[in-house]
Each structure stands twice: as structure tokens, then as C-alpha cells.
Design a protein around this motif. Sequence first.
Motif, short mmCIF file in Angstrom:
data_model
loop_
_atom_site.label_atom_id
_atom_site.label_comp_id
_atom_site.label_asym_id
_atom_site.label_seq_id
_atom_site.Cartn_x
_atom_site.Cartn_y
_atom_site.Cartn_z
N ARG A 116 -57.20 31.90 28.66
CA ARG A 116 -57.76 31.74 30.12
C ARG A 116 -55.82 31.44 30.82
N ARG A 117 -55.22 30.39 30.45
CA ARG A 117 -54.25 30.79 30.97
C ARG A 117 -53.30 31.91 31.21
N ARG A 118 -53.18 32.07 29.90
CA ARG A 118 -52.26 33.61 29.48
C ARG A 118 -53.24 34.99 29.95
N ASN A 119 -54.52 34.78 30.21
CA ASN A 119 -55.01 35.78 31.18
C ASN A 119 -55.16 36.03 32.85
N ILE A 120 -54.60 34.74 33.27
CA ILE A 120 -54.40 33.92 34.32
C ILE A 120 -52.92 34.57 34.99
N ILE A 121 -52.46 34.72 34.10
CA ILE A 121 -50.05 34.60 34.27
C ILE A 121 -50.37 36.23 34.49
N THR A 123 -52.61 38.52 34.58
CA THR A 123 -53.52 39.01 35.75
C THR A 123 -51.87 39.18 36.88
N SER A 124 -51.71 37.59 37.34
CA SER A 124 -50.52 37.64 38.07
C SER A 124 -49.26 38.40 38.40
N ALA A 125 -48.31 38.40 37.28
CA ALA A 125 -48.03 39.76 36.58
C ALA A 125 -48.40 40.59 37.42
N GLY A 126 -49.66 41.63 36.95
CA GLY A 126 -49.91 42.91 37.30
C GLY A 126 -49.71 42.95 38.78
N LEU A 127 -50.75 42.42 39.24
CA LEU A 127 -50.66 42.20 40.84
C LEU A 127 -49.74 42.40 41.53
#
Length: 152
Positions: A116-121, A123-127
Motif C-alpha cells: 500500500r505504501r509503495r502504491n501510494i508513493i 501514485t503520488s509520483a505519477g500525479l
Amino acid sequence: MNTGSNDPGEVAMATDKAEAMTDGARDERGLGSKAPDFIKARRALHLSWQVGVFVIGLAVVAAGIVMLPLPGPGWVVIFAGMAIWATEFVWAQLVLRWTKRKVTEAAQRALDPRVRRRNIILTSAGLAVVGVLAGIYLWKFGLVMPWKIKDQ
């Protein structure tokens, strides 16, 4: 083992036999045709039943495939068609079991805090990248609304 027996040896044997049967038959249970017995008793009727189930399942799967690029619940409809096929065909039952197992594994992986932490990071980087690219585009070309475009 008869119903009036209280012999512990017989109870243990019956329990062992039941456990062995469930272990060996775990993958085998529920496989096969779910057609009513009077249909399975007549070969021609059962064959026509299978053809009908196949055609209906094919129509539902085809509708789901059409819904993938179009609005609609494409994957849900495809899996509904597979469930229709699974009422008659062992291969469809096995595909549904495999799919259910993979979806369950993916859900368990998604609940892992590290994932989950990796996915949030990510997603944030992509945005952030999309935001920077949009900012560069707007800085270079500006924002022109379609109704303000002049004919040339």
C-alpha cells in the motif's frame, strides 16, 4: 460403522476416511454438469442442453467483451458468462476457481502495508509528473478554450 456403535476405532477410521476423501476430492468436488438428472439421463437432451448453455454463455461473454471499451461493466459480464458456462463445463469451473484464487491473492497483497505504501508513493509520483507536464504545456502554449479559437 453402524449408527449404534460406540467403538472409538471405528469412529477414528471413519474420521480418517472422511478427511482423506475431502483432501483428495477438494479439487474434484463440484466439477461437472449441474443439469437436472432427467436431462443428464438422455444423451441427446443433455447434448442440446450443453449447446444451449454454451450459446447463452457465449452471448454473455461477447456482450462483456463489447462492454470493455464501451460504457458498461465489461469484466463483470464476462465473469457472469463464465459462470453460466461453469454450470455445464469443467474447464470453465477450473478457470473460475483459478480466477477466484488469483483475485483473492491480489486482494491479500493489496492489503499488505508495504505494498500500500509503495502504491501510494508511485501514485503520488505519477500525479506529480503529470502536474509538471501540464504546467509546462500551459506555460508554453497557454490555455485556449475551444469556443475562443479563431478561424484562420
